[in-house]
Design an enzyme around this catalytic site. Structure first.
Site, PDB file in Angstrom:
ATOM      1  N   GLU A  77       7.240   3.191  -2.048  1.00  0.00           N
ATOM      2  CA  GLU A  77       7.459   2.486  -3.320  1.00  0.00           C
ATOM      3  C   GLU A  77       8.462   3.187  -4.236  1.00  0.00           C
ATOM      4  O   GLU A  77       8.723   2.704  -5.343  1.00  0.00           O
ATOM      5  CB  GLU A  77       6.119   2.322  -4.051  1.00  0.00           C
ATOM      6  CG  GLU A  77       5.162   1.413  -3.300  1.00  0.00           C
ATOM      7  CD  GLU A  77       3.748   1.436  -3.863  1.00  0.00           C
ATOM      8  OE1 GLU A  77       3.400   2.404  -4.558  1.00  0.00           O
ATOM      9  OE2 GLU A  77       2.992   0.488  -3.590  1.00  0.00           O
TER      10      GLU A  77
ATOM     11  N   LYS B 287       7.934   8.157  -0.432  1.00  0.00           N
ATOM     12  CA  LYS B 287       6.642   8.358  -1.111  1.00  0.00           C
ATOM     13  C   LYS B 287       5.477   8.503  -0.130  1.00  0.00           C
ATOM     14  O   LYS B 287       4.527   9.230  -0.382  1.00  0.00           O
ATOM     15  CB  LYS B 287       6.393   7.173  -2.039  1.00  0.00           C
ATOM     16  CG  LYS B 287       5.107   7.254  -2.829  1.00  0.00           C
ATOM     17  CD  LYS B 287       5.003   6.096  -3.795  1.00  0.00           C
ATOM     18  CE  LYS B 287       3.688   6.114  -4.554  1.00  0.00           C
ATOM     19  NZ  LYS B 287       3.568   4.949  -5.452  1.00  0.00           N
ATOM     20  N   GLN B 288       5.527   7.745   0.951  1.00  0.00           N
ATOM     21  CA  GLN B 288       4.377   7.734   1.866  1.00  0.00           C
ATOM     22  C   GLN B 288       4.805   7.187   3.217  1.00  0.00           C
ATOM     23  O   GLN B 288       5.897   6.624   3.338  1.00  0.00           O
ATOM     24  CB  GLN B 288       3.270   6.873   1.297  1.00  0.00           C
ATOM     25  CG  GLN B 288       3.610   5.404   1.168  1.00  0.00           C
ATOM     26  CD  GLN B 288       2.659   4.681   0.232  1.00  0.00           C
ATOM     27  OE1 GLN B 288       2.895   4.619  -0.963  1.00  0.00           O
ATOM     28  NE2 GLN B 288       1.591   4.150   0.776  1.00  0.00           N
TER      29      GLN B 288
HETATM   30  O1  IFM Z   1      -1.619   0.596  -2.184  1.00  0.00           O
HETATM   31  C1  IFM Z   1      -1.283   1.831  -2.722  1.00  0.00           C
HETATM   32  C2  IFM Z   1       0.191   2.031  -2.531  1.00  0.00           C
HETATM   33  O2  IFM Z   1       0.534   2.058  -1.177  1.00  0.00           O
HETATM   34  C3  IFM Z   1       0.635   3.325  -3.184  1.00  0.00           C
HETATM   35  N1  IFM Z   1       0.295   3.284  -4.580  1.00  0.00           N
HETATM   36  C4  IFM Z   1      -1.140   3.152  -4.811  1.00  0.00           C
HETATM   37  C5  IFM Z   1      -1.666   1.879  -4.173  1.00  0.00           C
HETATM   38  C6  IFM Z   1      -3.185   1.788  -4.360  1.00  0.00           C
HETATM   39  O3  IFM Z   1      -3.797   2.853  -3.720  1.00  0.00           O
END
Ligand code: IFM
Length: 724
Positions: free
Chosen positions: A468, A578-579
């Site tokens: 994100e 980010k992930q």
């Molecule tokens: O769904 C997640 C997202 O992938 C990263 N931000 C937080 C959200 C809720 O945990």
């Protein structure tokens, strides 16, 4: 050994008050009660949540899971001095969450400011056997002197932002009731409490600032124990036609059974849950505790009796994300339930089925067809992502784009349906409910994919992928591959329906408009879906490698994300992720995505660029690292995932448990370290355990068979039998 089942706080750690309130939450898949103290404490954040009870505080806000009026409040005074950890002297203190029994206990040895020393033993649970019942018991024992013990139990308060038509009162000096209605959503609530004191004491009904109090005063000699039992019954119009009457009946039945019987049946219910869901790890006490902690929070959050509720991103333990449901549920939290508690997994998927009308409305509002699931979801299925952040004091708000652009959620839901189906073999669910989700999300992708004539390919532009940090990208590999997967899954499901359930196939074809033209369009979109790549390496999105390189490793270890340290513009112009994004694809699709060398090449590119700014990330990286045989790295990442809440390593556990990290931890253990797969209807294992794990044991259900898997130094053993 008991200690491997217990999270402990000793001595009292006021600086961790709110984090520990989250950790010590009790629940039963219907209600969640944070671990706040019965008597209160300055700065505490008590919260009592009931699944599905959302309310919109005003027209400009999104719905939030409301704080239900408290059943927990209990004030105790010793010779007139009010008990509290911020008064007198705390001589001894231990708080324990016994996860095997789902019971929270607190032992306090306290010296009142006016002298006497008193021992307190608190115990509470949310009954797993009677899911509308909460129970609490306090034993109060003066140690060194005869004292007067005064007990005041309160019911309420109801936050006027969310509650209206509040009516409170007493049915008797030991009973109190509360009725209320959520202001905007109109859910009705009925609550009843009963206070019992042994030895018997004269009870009084009174009120405090308009809220009902049941009180008693009793003399106790040194060494004599006063036992206070408080029972509560709670119903809402989501489960009962007449919630106050239902609460009254439930309370009467619970108190007829008595605390000890309630306790016994609650434990028996948990024994059954753990018999299938427990994971045993030998050789690593922290890991053993952490996996049980993760599973405990999933088990207390997974809705049981309500198909229109799901697990929020913060489980059922805190106010974070207003109780909203994200992809965290379908792709992270769901897997352990699919394999160990398939009924609960099915429930969660039914939530998405029931909310299909909301997803269809969202697609239509955006000019598309089919079902476009909301990025954040509450009780109605409409998009509930806030459009703006809450500005920090003196700062300004920022636009949140995920509600419009993080569209991969629709494919994630379809993936979860298919995953459940493949593992459970629940054809009835698939034919009646699941297929409609898979097919209608494919309808959405068919209308969302954009044809690029010049390139003769389909693209999906202006999206946000799992990463994100990059908020408006074209051709996110994750989104495009998952959209393609969704369409192909829909073609397969339709084929299966036609062969096995022709009437249903016809019904859905009519309802969703699945004529030959649409199907040939799907085939073309799937065939020509553009997935940007450079040789073996997928591009996270168009132009990703044109962004500024960042040496993420140089910033480790740290708690805040690079976004928190350097701001949004920095991460947006950088190659920091980010992930798990492309890595998430590897976790979901494995060798369907490409051969092992291709998976490894993508790992080598993307793992070092990820700053794990999201709690969802570490577990998935751990899973993939383990699958690639990178055990040391996998274990380090596993610990990072395990520490998200137990060690508060994201710094926000006070807002609630990270449900995705919890589910991810099980996946990293079972899919990663154990290497679980299936072939010829049998589990296959490809273990890569951390070297100091002497044994890993878990159970899984696969198409009606229960398999117990033990991986130990002397080999792998699978014992199989019918799943009950
Ligand atoms: O769904 C997640 C997202 O992938 C990263 N931000 C937080 C959200 C809720 O945990």
């Amino acid at each position: 050994m008991e200690y491997k089942w217990c999270v402990r706080e000793t001595p009292f750690q006021p600086e961790r008050l709110n984090q520990l309130e989250t950790i010590f939450t009790i629940g039963n898949g219907c209600m969640g009660v944070r671990g706040s103290f019965e008597e209160g404490y300055p700065g505490d954040a008590p919260l009592f949540l009931i699944h599905g009870l959302f309310n919109r505080p005003d027209e400009d806000s999104v719905p939030e899971l409301v704080n239900v009026p408290s059943w927990l409040d209990l004030k105790i005074a010793i010779n007139g001095a009010t008990f509290g950890l911020d008064a007198g002297r705390v001589l001894g203190y231990e708080r324990t969450l016994d996860m095997r029994r789902a019971v929270l206990r607190r032992h306090v040895l306290w010296q009142a400011p006016n002298g006497p020393i008193v021992r307190f033993r608190f115990e509470r649970f949310a009954s797993m056997a009677r899911r509308r019942v909460l129970a609490m018991r306090v034993e109060i024992t003066p140690v060194d002197a005869s004292t007067t013990v005064e007990i005041k139990s309160r019911l309420g308060k109801a936050d006027p932002t969310h509650w209206t038509d509040v009516l409170v009162g007493h049915r008797s000096p030991s009973d109190a009731f509360l009725r209320a209605r959520t202001r905007d959503s109109g859910y009705r609530l009925g609550m009843e409490t009963r206070l019992l004191i042994e030895p018997a004491a004269q009870m009084h009904a009174a009120e405090d600032d308009g809220w009902p109090i049941n009180s008693a005063r009793i003399a106790a000699t040194a060494g004599q124990t006063i036992t206070v039992t408080k029972l509560a019954a709670v119903h809402t119009s989501r489960d009962a036609h007449d919630p106050p009457a239902a609460a009254r009946q439930t309370l009467d039945e619970a108190s007829a059974a008595g605390y000890s019987a309630l306790y016994r049946e609650h434990i028996a219910a948990w024994d059954k849950l753990w018999a299938h869901t427990d994971v045993e790890i030998e050789g690593d006490d922290f890991a053993q505790l952490a996996i049980r902690f993760a599973l405990y929070h999933l088990l207390i959050a997974a809705p049981r009796d309500d198909e229109r509720a799901s697990i929020g991103a913060k489980a059922l333990s805190g106010p974070g994300y207003k109780g909203h449901v994200f992809w965290d549920t379908e792709l992270f939290a769901l897997a352990p339930l699919i394999y160990t508690q398939p009924d609960l997994a099915r429930n969660l998927l039914m939530y998405r089925y029931h909310l299909l009308p909301g997803a269809r409305a969202k697609a239509a509002e955006n000019g598309f067809e089919g079902a476009m699931y909301p990025w954040e979801s509450a009780d109605t299925g409409e998009e509930t992502t806030p459009r703006w952040t809450t500005p920090p004091p003196g700062g300004h708000r920022e636009r949140i784009w995920t509600g419009e652009r993080e569209i991969h959620i629709s494919a994630d839901v379809a993936y979860a349906v298919d995953h459940y189906w493949k593992i459970s073999g629940d054809d009835n669910f698939m034919a009646e409910y699941g297929a409609e989700i898979v097919l209608d999300t494919a309808v959405f992708w068919g209308s969302r994919a954009e044809y690029n004539e010049a390139e003769d390919r389909f693209e999906i532009n202006h999206v946000i992928g799992p990463d994100e940090y990059h908020e408006d990208v074209n051709n996110s590999a994750f989104t495009n591959v998952m959209a393609q997967w969704n369409i192909r899954a829909a073609l397969d499901v339709l084929d299966w329906l036609r062969r096995n359930h022709p009437v249903r196939a016809e019904e859905l074809s009519q309802k969703l408009g699945l004529g030959p033209e649409r199907l040939s369009h799907w085939r073309e979109v799937a065939e020509k879906m553009y997935v940007p790549r450079d040789g073996d390496v997928l591009l996270e999105f168009d132009g990703f490698f044109d962004l500024e390189p960042v040496d993420v490793e140089a910033y480790r270890p740290r708690i805040p994300s690079l976004q928190a340290i350097y701001g949004t513009p920095f991460v947006q112009r950088s190659q920091v992720i980010k992930q798990a994004d492309v890595v998430m694809l590897i976790a979901l699709l494995g060798e369907e995505l490409g051969p092992p060398e291709m998976l490894r090449a993508n790992w080598d590119v993307y793992a070092p660029r990820c700053d794990h700014g999201s709690s969802l990330s570490a577990a998935i990286h751990s899973l993939v690292a383990a699958r690639l045989g990178l055990i040391e790295q996998a274990y380090e990442l596993w610990l990072m995932a395990a520490g998200v809440d137990l060690e508060n390593n994201k710094g926000n556990t006070a807002d609630g448990i990270h449900a995705a990290a919890a589910g991810g931890l099980w996946q990293a253990t079972v899919f990663g370290f154990a290497g679980l797969g299936f072939a010829d209807d049998r589990p296959t294992l490809d273990p890569h355990l951390p070297p100091h794990w002497r044994k890993l044991r878990f159970r899984i259900k696969y198409r009606g068979t229960l398999h117990e898997v033990t991986i130990a130094e002397n080999g792998v053993k699978v014992s199989s039998g019918p799943a009950s």
